[in-house]
Every structure is written in structure tokens, then in C-alpha cells.
Design a protein around this motif. Structure first.
Motif, PDB file in Angstrom:
ATOM      1  N   UNK A 199      16.442  38.378   7.088  1.00 28.10           N
ATOM      2  CA  UNK A 199      15.205  38.423   7.866  1.00 28.10           C
ATOM      3  C   UNK A 199      14.276  39.673   7.265  1.00 28.10           C
ATOM      4  N   UNK A 200      14.882  40.956   7.226  1.00 30.62           N
ATOM      5  CA  UNK A 200      14.397  42.075   7.038  1.00 30.62           C
ATOM      6  C   UNK A 200      13.831  41.919   5.358  1.00 30.62           C
ATOM      7  N   UNK A 201      14.456  41.352   4.596  1.00 31.08           N
ATOM      8  CA  UNK A 201      13.842  41.222   3.320  1.00 31.08           C
ATOM      9  C   UNK A 201      12.608  40.269   3.289  1.00 31.08           C
ATOM     10  N   UNK A 202      12.439  39.097   4.043  1.00 24.60           N
ATOM     11  CA  UNK A 202      11.608  38.379   4.192  1.00 24.60           C
ATOM     12  C   UNK A 202      10.251  39.239   4.643  1.00 24.60           C
ATOM     13  N   UNK A 203      10.526  39.849   5.683  1.00 28.23           N
ATOM     14  CA  UNK A 203       9.434  40.646   6.043  1.00 28.23           C
ATOM     15  C   UNK A 203       8.985  41.717   5.001  1.00 28.23           C
ATOM     16  N   UNK A 204       9.828  42.256   4.254  1.00 29.43           N
ATOM     17  CA  UNK A 204       9.342  43.238   3.080  1.00 29.43           C
ATOM     18  C   UNK A 204       8.671  42.393   2.238  1.00 29.43           C
ATOM     19  N   UNK A 210      10.634  47.608   6.890  1.00 30.67           N
ATOM     20  CA  UNK A 210      10.556  46.341   7.383  1.00 30.67           C
ATOM     21  C   UNK A 210      12.001  45.979   7.994  1.00 30.67           C
ATOM     22  N   UNK A 211      11.749  45.206   8.963  1.00 29.40           N
ATOM     23  CA  UNK A 211      13.176  45.179   9.941  1.00 29.40           C
ATOM     24  C   UNK A 211      13.389  43.765  10.089  1.00 29.40           C
ATOM     25  N   UNK A 212      14.504  43.450  10.510  1.00 29.46           N
ATOM     26  CA  UNK A 212      14.843  42.038  11.082  1.00 29.46           C
ATOM     27  C   UNK A 212      16.054  42.009  11.657  1.00 29.46           C
ATOM     28  N   UNK A 253      18.867  45.011  10.769  1.00 28.00           N
ATOM     29  CA  UNK A 253      18.727  45.424   9.696  1.00 28.00           C
ATOM     30  C   UNK A 253      17.305  46.110   9.528  1.00 28.00           C
ATOM     31  N   UNK A 254      17.286  47.114   8.584  1.00 33.29           N
ATOM     32  CA  UNK A 254      15.890  47.847   8.091  1.00 33.29           C
ATOM     33  C   UNK A 254      15.806  48.089   6.875  1.00 33.29           C
ATOM     34  N   UNK A 255      14.820  47.744   6.160  1.00 36.24           N
ATOM     35  CA  UNK A 255      14.754  48.087   4.647  1.00 36.24           C
ATOM     36  C   UNK A 255      13.601  49.051   4.413  1.00 36.24           C
ATOM     37  N   UNK A 256      13.734  49.964   3.462  1.00 37.70           N
ATOM     38  CA  UNK A 256      12.766  50.683   2.858  1.00 37.70           C
ATOM     39  C   UNK A 256      12.312  50.288   1.671  1.00 37.70           C
ATOM     40  N   UNK A 257      10.767  49.954   1.483  1.00 37.70           N
ATOM     41  CA  UNK A 257      10.404  49.395   0.465  1.00 37.70           C
ATOM     42  C   UNK A 257      10.117  50.593  -0.516  1.00 37.70           C
ATOM     43  N   UNK A 258       9.470  50.141  -1.870  1.00 34.21           N
ATOM     44  CA  UNK A 258       9.134  51.169  -2.998  1.00 34.21           C
ATOM     45  C   UNK A 258       8.047  51.975  -2.631  1.00 34.21           C
ATOM     46  N   UNK A 259       7.394  51.494  -1.567  1.00 32.26           N
ATOM     47  CA  UNK A 259       6.074  52.478  -0.989  1.00 32.26           C
ATOM     48  C   UNK A 259       6.507  53.468   0.176  1.00 32.26           C
ATOM     49  N   UNK A 260       7.887  53.196   0.707  1.00 31.61           N
ATOM     50  CA  UNK A 260       8.283  53.842   1.758  1.00 31.61           C
ATOM     51  C   UNK A 260       8.107  53.562   2.953  1.00 31.61           C
ATOM     52  N   UNK A 261       7.409  52.038   3.013  1.00 31.88           N
ATOM     53  CA  UNK A 261       7.392  51.299   4.104  1.00 31.88           C
ATOM     54  C   UNK A 261       8.656  50.996   4.624  1.00 31.88           C
TER      55      UNK A 261
END
Ligand code: THU
Length: 130
Positions: free
Chosen positions: A55-60, A36-38, A26-34
Motif C-alpha cells: 500500500x505504501x509503495x503504491x502511494x509512493x 508515503x504511508x499505507x 508502513x511508511x516509506x521515504x522517497x528520493x525527494x524526502x517525501x
């Protein structure tokens, strides 16, 4: 979207899934465009394992992100792998209903995109406690 899918694909290959052999990225983009994957991380005491999405949320969160603005997820093969019910709620904590969740094949081909509202309609979220 391609960068997000590529990150999910790379994360999937790091999955620790010796029991189900079902690798999820899974990968998630944050509000800064970065991005994060897990991956999913299983455990010999089966219920102690967890999904790729948290896992991805934790990294974010650990990187200082506070919002999820786009998600990509993939499991084994070509079958549609949507986030499980618990993961939908976990994403909901950080995402608006119009956030897109791209479900892909393990090679990174887009199968279908959903909004969070489609996957978790009439949801309960932080606003309910405000
Ligand atoms: N899994 C995820 O990582 N995310 C989901 O949304 C669905 C299920 C994982 C959990 C377990 O390690 C494996 O897939 C089989 O259920």
C-alpha cells in the motif's frame, strides 16, 4: 526518523483488518524526502488481502517517487513486526541493500532497525535483468 514512524502509526490506524485483527502500518521515504504511508487491507476472500508495505509503495509510485530510501513498519503491540518475505522483495525493487527498515511498537517506539540486506540477503533485483 520520527516523521516516518508517526506516518506509519497513523496509517496503521486506518488498516482494514477485520479477520486477523492485526493492524499494520508502513511508511516509506522517497528520493525527494517525501513520506508515503499505507496499511494492510484484508478481504473476505482471504487470499485477496494485501500487506501495508505494498500500500505504501503504491502511494509512493503514484506520487511520482522512484526510490525507497527509508522504511518504518509496525504491527500490534510490542512484538517485532518485520516485513514478510514477499514484502521484502517488493521493497527490494525500489531500495538499495543499505536502506534502513525501522521496526516499531504500535505506539511508535523503535524496537530494532535492520538494513534490507539483513532481511533479504543475496537478493535478486532489477540489476539481475539489466
Ligand atoms: N501483514 C502486513 O501488512 N505486512 C507484513 O509484512 C506482515 C503481515 C498483514 C497481512 C495481514 O493482513 C495481517 O498482517 C496478518 O498477517
Amino acid at each position: 526518523m520520527r516523521d516516518l514512524i508517526d506516518a506509519a502509526k497513523a496509517a496503521r490506524l486506518k488498516a482494514h483488518a477485520p479477520y486477523s485483527k492485526f493492524l499494520v502500518g508502513a511508511a516509506m521515504r522517497d528520493e525527494q524526502g517525501r513520506i508515503h504511508a499505507g496499511c494492510n487491507i484484508e478481504n473476505a476472500a482471504y487470499p485477496q488481502g494485501w500487506c501495508a508495505e505494498p500500500s505504501a509503495i503504491s502511494a509512493l509510485i503514484m506520487a511520482g517517487g522512484r526510490r525507497v530510501t527509508e522504511v518504518a513498519v509496525m504491527g500490534n503491540g510490542d512484538a517485532l513486526c518485520t516485513p514478510c518475505g514477499g514484502c521484502r522483495q517488493k521493497i527490494r525493487e525500489f531500495a538499495k541493500g543499505d536502506v534502513k527498515i525501522h521496526c516499531c511498537t504500535e505506539t511508535g517506539e523503535l524496537i530494532r532497525s535492520f538494513t534490507l540486506d539483513e532481511l533479504l540477503p543475496s537478493s535478486f533485483g532489477p540489476e539481475n535483468l539489466a
